[in-house]
Design a protein around this motif. Structure first.
Motif, PDB file in Angstrom:
ATOM      1  N   MET A  86       0.865  -1.172   0.008  1.00 51.88           N
ATOM      2  CA  MET A  86       0.060   0.137  -0.129  1.00 51.88           C
ATOM      3  C   MET A  86       0.710   1.215  -0.083  1.00 51.88           C
ATOM      4  O   MET A  86       1.971   1.227   0.529  1.00 51.88           O
ATOM      5  N   ALA A  87       0.281   2.329  -0.718  1.00 50.78           N
ATOM      6  CA  ALA A  87       0.915   3.552  -0.686  1.00 50.78           C
ATOM      7  C   ALA A  87       0.689   4.555   0.291  1.00 50.78           C
ATOM      8  O   ALA A  87      -0.624   4.570   0.410  1.00 50.78           O
ATOM      9  N   PHE A  88       1.380   5.221   1.050  1.00 49.90           N
ATOM     10  CA  PHE A  88       0.973   6.223   1.784  1.00 49.90           C
ATOM     11  C   PHE A  88       0.349   7.492   1.222  1.00 49.90           C
ATOM     12  O   PHE A  88       1.141   7.976   0.072  1.00 49.90           O
ATOM     13  N   SER A  89      -0.507   8.101   1.593  1.00 49.82           N
ATOM     14  CA  SER A  89      -0.744   9.843   0.866  1.00 49.82           C
ATOM     15  C   SER A  89       0.300  10.614   1.503  1.00 49.82           C
ATOM     16  O   SER A  89       1.115  10.338   2.425  1.00 49.82           O
ATOM     17  N   ALA A  90       0.168  11.918   0.765  1.00 51.43           N
ATOM     18  CA  ALA A  90       1.229  12.828   1.231  1.00 51.43           C
ATOM     19  C   ALA A  90       0.990  13.296   2.631  1.00 51.43           C
ATOM     20  O   ALA A  90       1.881  13.767   3.387  1.00 51.43           O
ATOM     21  N   GLN A  91      -0.160  12.951   3.039  1.00 46.82           N
ATOM     22  CA  GLN A  91      -0.489  13.741   4.469  1.00 46.82           C
ATOM     23  C   GLN A  91       0.045  12.500   5.513  1.00 46.82           C
ATOM     24  O   GLN A  91       0.591  12.947   6.607  1.00 46.82           O
ATOM     25  N   GLU A  92      -0.149  11.234   5.000  1.00 47.45           N
ATOM     26  CA  GLU A  92       0.428  10.198   6.069  1.00 47.45           C
ATOM     27  C   GLU A  92       1.928  10.164   6.160  1.00 47.45           C
ATOM     28  O   GLU A  92       2.445   9.814   6.950  1.00 47.45           O
ATOM     29  N   SER A  93       2.459  10.593   4.923  1.00 50.22           N
ATOM     30  CA  SER A  93       3.904  10.568   4.723  1.00 50.22           C
ATOM     31  C   SER A  93       4.440  11.612   5.471  1.00 50.22           C
ATOM     32  O   SER A  93       5.762  11.345   6.331  1.00 50.22           O
ATOM     33  N   ARG A  94       3.820  12.927   5.705  1.00 45.71           N
ATOM     34  CA  ARG A  94       4.204  13.627   6.493  1.00 45.71           C
ATOM     35  C   ARG A  94       4.015  13.464   8.091  1.00 45.71           C
ATOM     36  O   ARG A  94       4.868  13.691   8.815  1.00 45.71           O
ATOM     37  N   ARG A  95       2.887  12.633   8.156  1.00 47.40           N
ATOM     38  CA  ARG A  95       2.516  12.138   9.742  1.00 47.40           C
ATOM     39  C   ARG A  95       3.565  11.500  10.221  1.00 47.40           C
ATOM     40  O   ARG A  95       4.132  11.583  11.475  1.00 47.40           O
ATOM     41  N   TYR A  96       4.221  10.421   9.471  1.00 47.80           N
ATOM     42  CA  TYR A  96       5.054   9.575   9.953  1.00 47.80           C
ATOM     43  C   TYR A  96       6.455   9.639   9.430  1.00 47.80           C
ATOM     44  O   TYR A  96       7.253   8.836   9.360  1.00 47.80           O
ATOM     45  N   ALA A  97       6.769  10.761   9.315  1.00 47.42           N
ATOM     46  CA  ALA A  97       8.034  11.518   8.750  1.00 47.42           C
ATOM     47  C   ALA A  97       9.001  10.592   9.533  1.00 47.42           C
ATOM     48  O   ALA A  97      10.092  10.341   8.951  1.00 47.42           O
ATOM     49  N   ARG A  98       9.105  10.935  10.896  1.00 48.21           N
ATOM     50  CA  ARG A  98      10.215  10.560  11.773  1.00 48.21           C
ATOM     51  C   ARG A  98      10.328   9.077  11.801  1.00 48.21           C
ATOM     52  O   ARG A  98      11.443   8.527  12.159  1.00 48.21           O
ATOM     53  N   HIS A  99       9.273   8.174  11.453  1.00 46.33           N
ATOM     54  CA  HIS A  99       9.093   6.913  11.368  1.00 46.33           C
ATOM     55  C   HIS A  99      10.145   6.379   9.921  1.00 46.33           C
ATOM     56  O   HIS A  99      10.671   5.627   9.848  1.00 46.33           O
ATOM     57  N   LEU A 100       9.658   6.998   8.833  1.00 50.54           N
ATOM     58  CA  LEU A 100      10.057   6.769   7.775  1.00 50.54           C
ATOM     59  C   LEU A 100      11.460   6.999   7.456  1.00 50.54           C
ATOM     60  O   LEU A 100      12.281   6.379   6.689  1.00 50.54           O
ATOM     61  N   VAL A 101      12.096   7.993   8.297  1.00 51.45           N
ATOM     62  CA  VAL A 101      13.499   8.108   8.158  1.00 51.45           C
ATOM     63  C   VAL A 101      14.314   7.425   9.190  1.00 51.45           C
ATOM     64  O   VAL A 101      15.675   7.540   9.203  1.00 51.45           O
ATOM     65  N   LEU A 102      13.790   6.754   9.845  1.00 47.75           N
ATOM     66  CA  LEU A 102      14.306   6.092  11.153  1.00 47.75           C
ATOM     67  C   LEU A 102      15.168   4.619  10.768  1.00 47.75           C
ATOM     68  O   LEU A 102      14.177   3.683   9.933  1.00 47.75           O
ATOM     69  N   LYS A 103      16.427   4.532  10.786  1.00 45.69           N
ATOM     70  CA  LYS A 103      17.181   3.449  10.272  1.00 45.69           C
ATOM     71  C   LYS A 103      16.464   2.290  11.289  1.00 45.69           C
ATOM     72  O   LYS A 103      16.352   2.363  12.587  1.00 45.69           O
ATOM     73  N   GLY A 104      16.324   1.248  10.410  1.00 45.02           N
ATOM     74  CA  GLY A 104      15.490  -0.165  11.037  1.00 45.02           C
ATOM     75  C   GLY A 104      14.115   0.035  11.188  1.00 45.02           C
ATOM     76  O   GLY A 104      13.463  -1.039  11.588  1.00 45.02           O
ATOM     77  N   MET A 105      13.670   1.110  10.762  1.00 44.95           N
ATOM     78  CA  MET A 105      11.927   1.042  10.785  1.00 44.95           C
ATOM     79  C   MET A 105      11.727   1.482   9.431  1.00 44.95           C
ATOM     80  O   MET A 105      11.309   0.600   8.649  1.00 44.95           O
ATOM     81  N   GLY A 106      11.832   2.814   8.969  1.00 42.10           N
ATOM     82  CA  GLY A 106      11.528   3.119   7.521  1.00 42.10           C
ATOM     83  C   GLY A 106      10.150   2.602   6.809  1.00 42.10           C
ATOM     84  O   GLY A 106       9.221   2.388   7.746  1.00 42.10           O
ATOM     85  N   GLY A 107       9.993   2.835   5.584  1.00 42.52           N
ATOM     86  CA  GLY A 107       8.692   2.473   4.769  1.00 42.52           C
ATOM     87  C   GLY A 107       8.402   1.186   5.240  1.00 42.52           C
ATOM     88  O   GLY A 107       7.117   1.000   5.299  1.00 42.52           O
ATOM     89  N   GLY A 108       9.328   0.053   5.319  1.00 40.51           N
ATOM     90  CA  GLY A 108       8.862  -1.315   5.496  1.00 40.51           C
ATOM     91  C   GLY A 108       8.107  -1.376   6.839  1.00 40.51           C
ATOM     92  O   GLY A 108       7.189  -2.182   7.144  1.00 40.51           O
ATOM     93  N   GLY A 109       8.873  -0.829   8.273  1.00 45.15           N
ATOM     94  CA  GLY A 109       8.376  -0.938   9.390  1.00 45.15           C
ATOM     95  C   GLY A 109       6.994  -0.133   9.407  1.00 45.15           C
ATOM     96  O   GLY A 109       5.750  -0.819  10.112  1.00 45.15           O
ATOM     97  N   GLN A 110       6.609   1.125   8.622  1.00 48.96           N
ATOM     98  CA  GLN A 110       5.512   1.708   8.666  1.00 48.96           C
ATOM     99  C   GLN A 110       4.396   0.792   8.008  1.00 48.96           C
ATOM    100  O   GLN A 110       3.224   0.981   8.257  1.00 48.96           O
ATOM    101  N   GLN A 111       4.572   0.159   6.721  1.00 47.07           N
ATOM    102  CA  GLN A 111       3.566  -0.545   6.400  1.00 47.07           C
ATOM    103  C   GLN A 111       3.288  -1.664   7.054  1.00 47.07           C
ATOM    104  O   GLN A 111       2.263  -1.978   7.067  1.00 47.07           O
ATOM    105  N   ALA A 112       4.049  -2.421   8.010  1.00 45.42           N
ATOM    106  CA  ALA A 112       3.825  -3.224   8.752  1.00 45.42           C
ATOM    107  C   ALA A 112       2.839  -2.802   9.618  1.00 45.42           C
ATOM    108  O   ALA A 112       1.866  -3.523  10.113  1.00 45.42           O
TER     109      ALA A 112
END
Length: 239
Positions: free
Chosen positions: A1-27
């Motif tokens: 699933m793709a995150f919306s622009a708003q979700e990407s901003r909301r979860y930005a600190r997760h998305l850049v977090l090494k060991g978490m990133g997009g895969g973790g947020q998708q999970a």
């Protein structure tokens, strides 16, 4: 699933977090988590899981909000006194993060309802204050091979662990023998509890849940993490 622009901003600190990133947020977005008890421990668990972006968040509690709850149960408000706790907490979670599907379960969790309820979720957090309820929940989780994050608090002290026999960990009975009863454990109603203590343990419960969902680090399986609030010290023991 793709995150919306708003979700990407909301979860930005997760998305850049090494060991978490997009895969973790998708999970997280695909996870279904059930919190049993929207009280002192459930409140911070609900808040942080909703904020983190868990896809489906179930909240089970048949109790009503009372004024004495408000000293520590942070998802409820003065205006919500008298409301069902699951519904009150669901309103908080939805307001915090509208991208999370929140389901309020207002029936009592017991031997007749636990298994069917838990079967709908991937992981359970138990913040209930009854050993009888905890035992029923643990048995259902073990039978369904669902990880169970369990916390407990009293006065100035708290603890948490993860029961996951299907992952090789010990069963609930290894820590709470069958002969143990609620009367054997300290009561928050009788002995009191410092409000922020529930935040410490409940937040750690959310942390362990997210670690399990995202396969991060070493979960507390077979270990109990103990917090001494007066001494400001953590310790742990194996069981």
């Amino acid at each position: 699933m793709a995150f919306s622009a708003q979700e990407s901003r909301r979860y930005a600190r997760h998305l850049v977090l090494k060991g978490m990133g997009g895969g973790g947020q998708q999970a997280l977005a695909q996870a279904k988590v059930l919190v049993i008890g929207a009280g002192g421990l459930g409140s911070p668990g609900i808040a942080y899981l909703a904020a983190a972006g868990v896809g489906t968040l179930g909240i089970a509690d048949n109790d009503a909000v009372a004024v004495s709850n408000l000293q520590r149960q942070i998802v409820h408000s003065t205006a919500g006194i008298g409301l069902n706790k699951a519904q009150s907490a669901a309103g908080f979670a939805t307001a915090l993060n509208p991208h999370v599907a929140v389901i309020a379960h207002t029936a009592r969790v017991d031997a007749d309802t636990a298994k069917a309820l838990i079967a709908e979720y991937h992981l359970v957090l138990d913040g209930s204050d009854s050993l009888a309820t905890r035992r029923v929940v643990a048995a259902a989780c073990a039978a369904l091979a669902k990880p169970l994050v369990a916390g407990a608090v009293t006065m100035f002290d708290g603890q948490l662990t993860i029961f996951a026999p299907h992952l090789g960990g010990p069963r609930f009975e290894a820590l709470y023998p069958p002969e143990a009863e609620d009367g054997d454990l300290p009561s928050c109603e009788a002995n009191g509890v410092l409000g922020p203590l529930t935040g410490v343990i409940g937040t750690l419960m959310a942390m362990e849940a997210i670690k399990l969902i995202c396969a991060i680090g070493e979960p507390l399986i077979g270990r109990v993490l103990v917090y001494n609030g007066k001494a400001a010290r953590f310790s742990e023991f194996n069981y």
